[in-house]
Design an enzyme around this catalytic site. Structure first.
Site, PDB file in Angstrom:
ATOM      1  CB  SER A 113      12.133  29.364  10.183  1.00  0.00           C
ATOM      2  OG  SER A 113      11.496  28.213  10.401  1.00  0.00           O
TER       3      SER A 113
ATOM      4  CG  ASP B 198      15.426  22.242   9.305  1.00  0.00           C
ATOM      5  OD1 ASP B 198      14.459  21.762   9.829  1.00  0.00           O
ATOM      6  OD2 ASP B 198      15.714  23.310   8.960  1.00  0.00           O
TER       7      ASP B 198
ATOM      8  CG  HIS C 134      14.401  24.409  12.249  1.00  0.00           C
ATOM      9  ND1 HIS C 134      14.167  24.583  10.805  1.00  0.00           N
ATOM     10  CD2 HIS C 134      13.843  25.358  12.855  1.00  0.00           C
ATOM     11  CE1 HIS C 134      13.489  25.632  10.800  1.00  0.00           C
ATOM     12  NE2 HIS C 134      13.212  26.022  11.733  1.00  0.00           N
TER      13      HIS C 134
END
Length: 704
Positions: free
Chosen positions: A557, A644, A676
């Site tokens: 991320s 996501d 995600h």
């Protein structure tokens, strides 16, 4: 003419430049067309990427199976969690060998005075057990399954649950009558996670999101009524703020919280009048964050407020609940370097979470004099936090504890005696002995002389770190004041037992060393995050821990942004880079306020749409736009998910194409039904991690 196996050839996306112009600068983005998620050509391209990755990693199939077997073999597949007392029941979860998802259960108390959780055996029936929710049954017929809300009413008669079957983090909430087993007609689609019952069980409080996936509205649903009649309790129009709602442990108030990454504002609604007026605790002021909890002290309703108004690392104050804007009594004063993280209030005492010297800590708070009694632990590195404490007046505090070498542990801390009672330690099968592993913290000098903490864990039989160059798995994150804790990992043992040292670079932008550590790694200081990570890697090389050809870096991320940035800054330092759901097209995303989370993110990264200096600064480090020609990149694996909603799949898809243009060996793996957090189901997650670890070991030359 010989047919070419297209799976052995890197997929090449067509170059169709789309101009992006801001502040007098134009960037012709050749791969922006890959953003069209529903376009058949885009889907075909992603499937081709998966086929190519499968072909390139086919030789690792047996190693993947071996690692999966190790994870599975070390895990007690049929197990139970430590029961948590709430009302007249003990609540706990089960896992069953062969089943992907957990099973939520409860059993009745044997006595109203019993605070010792029953010792449950996974192989023996529990007297009076009720299965409340079997995720394996609920997930039948789905490719993805996630439980985003789960709660039992205070009286124990109703259960709510919110399910996502796509991976886009939009949950449908339903209600079940636990006395009859009947699923009620109430069905609330499109909710955010965290729906909750009102204390009397008549209502459900839930939040919904806007088109940018920002939780912006709090609703009140009366069970048994139509959803379109639900009352809107609060709506936040400012796109910079998220909204959430929950009841105080005392059940006295509903707290509606509004917050960006730097500013917050709480409202209180009396729990016995949920359609009544919401009262603002402190009006929002730019840069001031605070959180609120309720207690009763000497018969008066008071609020404990943790805030940073003139207190960089926060202070704790107490105010009257009837006049929260009135006089503030300082309970725990601000102390530079001791970052106060949170306060939980109970009937007779409170508990404060804080961080000092890079470690999380807990202290018991006396309401009488404000004294804080810290709970001590023996290990030099550890992680600790509260959890499983729903009751208002318990005699014990439930804690979760662990370290790099100590598996996850559940304690009950006895308030009257300060005794820690071990309730359970995560079983690790296969002969695991924590004494076989070591953990330590070293300090790496950054470019500006700042000392960056680096945590290490290793298997002792391969020698102490620094005795000879060893393969290193270097992890980093460094954003949102998020701290990477020294926690235990079963999959990590598959690396340690092959001689790999696992290291965490606690870079600026995280929260490990106090609030200033975060401030020094955000906005126009963001490059510190990247150079700190490079400094950590170079320190491990200079001190003889490893060599550049024996380091694989990993981040996910915002940590994936870190990976993309350091690949451009110091490609010679790493043999490989594993980027999970990586935020590598940061400038494009943060320029577009229509994309999920963008406006909220301006507090973290800056606003390049309206500020030319921020635009220029972000352009100088955004990985996709700074891929370099004429350098040799490390091997790169980017992992993403089609659904996501936080970091869109298009970012790593574009990045991988750009890397290949300059000759980099880059792979893309895209889960076509996931979000995600990746795939759902524990066995699927183990296989996914085994895939990544096999690739990592291959890069380190340990795949044989």
């Amino acid at each position: 003419m010989t047919d070419i196996d297209v799976s052995s050839v890197p997929p090449v996306a067509a170059r169709r430049p789309v101009p992006r112009s801001h502040h007098g600068d134009t960037f012709d983005d050749p791969y922006e067309w890959l953003r069209a998620k529903d376009d058949a050509e885009v889907v075909a391209h992603l499937e081709a990427e998966n086929a190519y990755t499968d072909a390139r990693t086919a030789h690792l199939a047996s190693l993947r199976d071996e690692i999966f077997g190790e994870i599975k073999g070390r895990t007690l597949e049929t197990d139970l969690s430590v029961p948590v007392r709430r009302g007249d029941w003990w609540y706990y979860g089960r896992t069953v060998a062969g089943a992907q998802y957990g099973i939520q259960c409860r059993a009745p108390l044997t006595s109203p005075d019993d605070w010792t959780p029953p010792q449950l055996s996974p192989d023996e029936p529990v007297p009076g057990e009720q299965v409340l929710f079997d995720g394996n049954v609920e997930a039948e017929g789905t490719d993805f399954f996630s439980l985003g809300s789960f709660e039992i009413s205070n009286d124990g008669t109703r259960m709510l649950y919110g399910i996502d079957v796509a991976g886009d983090e939009r949950y449908t909430v339903r209600v079940r009558d636990l006395t009859t087993g009947e699923t009620l007609p109430d069905e609330i689609p499109g909710t955010f996670s965290g729906a909750t019952f009102s204390p009397d069980g008549r209502f459900i409080v839930y939040t919904t999101v806007d088109d940018a996936w920002r939780p912006d509205t709090v609703w009140l649903h009366e069970i048994g009524t139509a959803v379109d009649a639900d009352a809107k309790l609060f709506h936040e129009p400012d796109e910079r703020y998220w909204v959430g709602a929950d009841f105080t442990r005392s059940d006295r108030y509903l707290v509606i919280g509004v917050g960006s990454s730097i500013t917050s504002e709480d409202r209180l609604i009396d729990a016995d009048d949920l359609r009544g007026e919401a009262r603002v605790v402190w009006p929002r002021r730019e840069g001031v964050e605070y959180s609120v909890d309720h207690a009763v002290v000497d018969g008066e309703d008071v609020l404990y407020i943790l805030h940073n108004d003139g207190a960089l690392d926060f202070e704790l104050v107490r105010v009257s609940a009837s006049d929260p804007k009135g006089p503030r009594e300082i309970v725990v004063p601000h102390r530079v370097g001791q970052r106060l993280l949170g306060v939980d209030t109970f009937r007779d005492w409170g508990v404060i979470a804080y961080r000092r010297d890079g470690l999380a800590r807990l202290g018991l708070l006396s309401y009488a004099d404000g004294a804080v009694d810290e709970i001590a632990f023996d290990e030099p590195l550890y992680s600790v936090g509260t959890g499983g404490n729903p009751e208002w007046a318990p005699p014990v505090l439930r804690l979760g504890y662990g370290s790099f070498v100590t598996p996850g542990t559940v304690y009950d801390y006895v308030i009257a005696t300060s005794e820690l009672l071990l309730r359970k330690r995560q079983p690790v099968l296969g002969g695991f002995d924590p004494a076989d592993y070591g953990q330590a913290r070293v300090w790496a000098p950054a470019e500006d002389g700042t000392r960056v903490p680096v945590s290490l864990v290793w298997k002792r039989s391969f020698g102490e770190p620094g005795s000879a160059p060893r393969p290193v798995h270097l992890y980093g994150y460094g954003s949102y004041e998020h701290s990477i804790e020294p926690g235990f990992s079963v999959p990590r043992l598959s690396l340690l037992d092959r001689g790999v040292i696992f290291a965490v670079a606690h870079v600026r932008g995280g929260g490990e060393m106090g609030r200033q550590w975060y401030e020094d790694g955000k906005l126009l200081a963001k490059r510190n995050t990247f150079t700190d990570f490079v400094a950590a890697g170079r320190h491990l090389v200079s001190e003889g821990y490893t060599r550049p050809d024996r380091i694989v870096a990993e981040g996910g991320s915002a940590g994936g942004l870190l990976m993309g940035a350091v690949a451009n800054l110091a490609p010679e330092l790493f043999a490989g880079i594993l980027a999970d759901v990586p935020f590598v097209d940061a400038l494009t995303t943060i320029l577009d306020p229509s994309l999920p989370l963008t406006v909220i993110e301006w507090d973290e990264w800056g606003d390049p749409l309206h500020d030319a200096d921020v635009y220029a600064y972000m352009k100088s480090y955004s990985p996709y736009e700074n891929v370099r020609s004429g350098v040799e990149y490390p091997r790169i694996l980017a992992v993403t998910s089609l659904n996501d909603t936080r970091v869109l799949y298009v970012e790593p898809a574009k990045w991988v194409q750009r890397l290949r243009e300059v000759g980099a060996d880059a792979l893309l793996k895209c889960e076509m039904v996931a979000g995600h957090g990746g795939v759902s189901g524990r066995y699927n997650a183990w296989r996914e991690r085994a895939f990544e670890l096999a690739w990592l070991l291959d890069v380190l030359g340990l795949a044989e």
